[in-house]
Design a protein around this motif. Structure first.
Motif, mmCIF file in Angstrom:
data_model
loop_
_atom_site.group_PDB
_atom_site.id
_atom_site.type_symbol
_atom_site.label_atom_id
_atom_site.label_comp_id
_atom_site.label_asym_id
_atom_site.label_seq_id
_atom_site.Cartn_x
_atom_site.Cartn_y
_atom_site.Cartn_z
ATOM 1 N N UNK A 45 -8.937 -2.982 -10.875
ATOM 2 C CA UNK A 45 -9.979 -1.626 -10.845
ATOM 3 C C UNK A 45 -10.007 -1.542 -9.161
ATOM 4 N N UNK A 46 -10.342 -2.315 -8.424
ATOM 5 C CA UNK A 46 -10.321 -2.025 -6.712
ATOM 6 C C UNK A 46 -9.087 -1.605 -6.315
ATOM 7 N N UNK A 47 -7.813 -2.263 -6.945
ATOM 8 C CA UNK A 47 -6.573 -1.677 -6.131
ATOM 9 C C UNK A 47 -5.440 -1.368 -7.545
ATOM 10 N N UNK A 48 -5.748 -0.182 -7.983
ATOM 11 C CA UNK A 48 -5.126 0.313 -8.929
ATOM 12 C C UNK A 48 -3.679 0.513 -8.415
ATOM 13 N N UNK A 49 -2.602 -0.058 -9.133
ATOM 14 C CA UNK A 49 -1.303 -0.152 -8.953
ATOM 15 C C UNK A 49 -0.480 0.956 -9.705
ATOM 16 N N UNK A 50 0.464 1.739 -9.250
ATOM 17 C CA UNK A 50 1.742 2.470 -10.024
ATOM 18 C C UNK A 50 2.298 1.529 -10.446
ATOM 19 N N UNK A 51 2.685 0.432 -10.349
ATOM 20 C CA UNK A 51 3.821 -0.362 -10.909
ATOM 21 C C UNK A 51 3.182 -1.883 -10.671
ATOM 22 N N UNK A 52 3.371 -2.730 -11.508
ATOM 23 C CA UNK A 52 3.026 -4.203 -11.448
ATOM 24 C C UNK A 52 4.504 -4.959 -11.789
ATOM 25 N N UNK A 53 5.028 -5.681 -10.920
ATOM 26 C CA UNK A 53 6.185 -6.502 -11.125
ATOM 27 C C UNK A 53 5.874 -7.805 -11.335
ATOM 28 N N UNK A 54 6.166 -8.393 -12.530
ATOM 29 C CA UNK A 54 5.570 -9.812 -12.823
ATOM 30 C C UNK A 54 6.871 -10.461 -12.731
ATOM 31 N N UNK A 55 7.153 -11.290 -11.615
ATOM 32 C CA UNK A 55 8.042 -12.333 -11.211
ATOM 33 C C UNK A 55 7.915 -13.798 -11.684
ATOM 34 N N UNK A 56 6.880 -13.932 -12.475
ATOM 35 C CA UNK A 56 6.536 -15.276 -12.846
ATOM 36 C C UNK A 56 7.492 -15.984 -13.777
ATOM 37 N N UNK A 74 0.759 -1.051 -0.058
ATOM 38 C CA UNK A 74 -0.124 -0.024 0.031
ATOM 39 C C UNK A 74 0.892 1.215 0.124
ATOM 40 N N UNK A 75 2.001 1.463 0.621
ATOM 41 C CA UNK A 75 2.807 2.476 0.770
ATOM 42 C C UNK A 75 3.497 2.914 -0.631
ATOM 43 N N UNK A 76 3.723 1.861 -1.414
ATOM 44 C CA UNK A 76 4.131 2.355 -2.977
ATOM 45 C C UNK A 76 3.245 2.045 -4.096
ATOM 46 N N UNK A 77 1.996 1.568 -3.781
ATOM 47 C CA UNK A 77 1.054 1.157 -4.864
ATOM 48 C C UNK A 77 1.830 0.254 -5.888
ATOM 49 N N UNK A 78 2.297 -0.808 -5.089
ATOM 50 C CA UNK A 78 3.228 -1.845 -6.180
ATOM 51 C C UNK A 78 2.579 -3.006 -5.857
ATOM 52 N N UNK A 79 2.388 -3.682 -7.196
ATOM 53 C CA UNK A 79 1.958 -5.117 -6.889
ATOM 54 C C UNK A 79 2.916 -6.186 -7.662
ATOM 55 N N UNK A 80 3.406 -7.326 -6.882
ATOM 56 C CA UNK A 80 4.363 -8.304 -7.424
ATOM 57 C C UNK A 80 3.405 -9.425 -7.371
ATOM 58 N N UNK A 81 3.827 -9.988 -8.574
ATOM 59 C CA UNK A 81 3.133 -11.213 -9.007
ATOM 60 C C UNK A 81 4.159 -12.550 -9.272
ATOM 61 N N UNK A 82 3.786 -13.721 -8.494
ATOM 62 C CA UNK A 82 4.835 -14.655 -8.562
ATOM 63 C C UNK A 82 3.846 -15.965 -8.568
ATOM 64 N N UNK A 83 4.769 -17.068 -8.945
ATOM 65 C CA UNK A 83 3.938 -18.441 -8.940
ATOM 66 C C UNK A 83 4.812 -19.250 -8.024
ATOM 67 N N UNK A 84 4.673 -19.135 -6.760
ATOM 68 C CA UNK A 84 5.556 -19.912 -5.697
ATOM 69 C C UNK A 84 5.530 -21.411 -5.748
ATOM 70 N N UNK A 85 6.753 -21.768 -5.619
ATOM 71 C CA UNK A 85 6.946 -23.096 -5.378
ATOM 72 C C UNK A 85 6.833 -23.451 -3.887
ATOM 73 N N UNK A 86 6.877 -24.783 -3.592
ATOM 74 C CA UNK A 86 6.528 -25.031 -2.396
ATOM 75 C C UNK A 86 7.498 -24.351 -1.141
ATOM 76 N N UNK A 87 8.903 -24.448 -1.778
ATOM 77 C CA UNK A 87 9.826 -23.927 -0.681
ATOM 78 C C UNK A 87 9.556 -22.364 -0.705
#
Length: 204
Positions: A193-204, A87-100
């Protein structure tokens, strides 16, 4: 911010159950997990005291899926993809995490943890509550142990105490926890739409 995230993760890990091996402690945790798993969804509100607390938050879980929010961040996980909105930076990170990865960052990853992840011990309690001590068998976010308080009448968590290997202690009060109705998959996916982000970081 990272401390608050870590504490929230620890809370949710305990709130939503754990695989375990042991005598009475294992049976008690299995009962908690069964109660939660048999419901279409579970909703909880909590207050973290300690660290950078008090911090209040809420969480919803359905199977492996979850949604969690605090004043610092909001996290969605649909069973494959995880979105973390700072919330502080309006930044979203996207991951597809493994079990670890899930074990390190996903508050519900404990549900798929190996059965021997923790050593368990029952503790006495003068107030009539059930207490179970969980000690990780391998390093986990610097945790020394976790004590889970369980209400016998509901078989649901009431509070936890987290002790870290650097001497810190965090007390968490589960203000309310209840089973609920089924949730749509959209409840566990990021909504731009509900949580507009200034930056989206796709780490997948």
């Amino acid at each position: 911010m990272k401390k608050i995230f870590a504490l929230t993760v620890l809370l949710a890990m305990v709130v939503f159950g754990a695989h375990a091996a042991g005598d009475n402690a294992a049976a008690l945790l299995a009962k908690v997990k069964s109660k939660i798993a048999s419901s279409p969804s579970v909703e909880a509100t909590f207050t973290i005291n300690g660290g950078e607390g008090p911090v209040q938050g809420s969480a919803t879980m359905a199977g492996e899926k979850y949604f969690m929010t605090t004043p610092v961040l909001t996290v969605w996980y649909d069973g494959r993809t995880q979105w973390t909105f700072l919330k502080s930076s309006n930044e979203v990170s996207i991951t597809e995490p493994e079990v670890a990865d899930l074990m390190a960052s996903n508050p519900f990853a404990i549900l798929s943890a190996p059965a021997d992840s923790y050593k368990l011990r029952m503790l006495s309690d003068s107030e009539g509550r059930k207490r179970v001590e969980l000690t990780p068998k391998s390093p986990l976010a610097g945790i020394e142990n976790i004590v889970l308080f369980i209400k016998p009448a509901t078989s649901l968590p009431a509070a936890i105490v987290v002790r870290f290997d650097d001497g810190r202690r965090v007390d968490v009060v589960i203000d309310n926890i209840s089973t609920g109705a089924s949730k749509p998959i959209s409840a566990f996916r990021y909504d731009a739409k509900r949580f507009p982000a200034q930056e989206v970081i796709d780490l997948r």
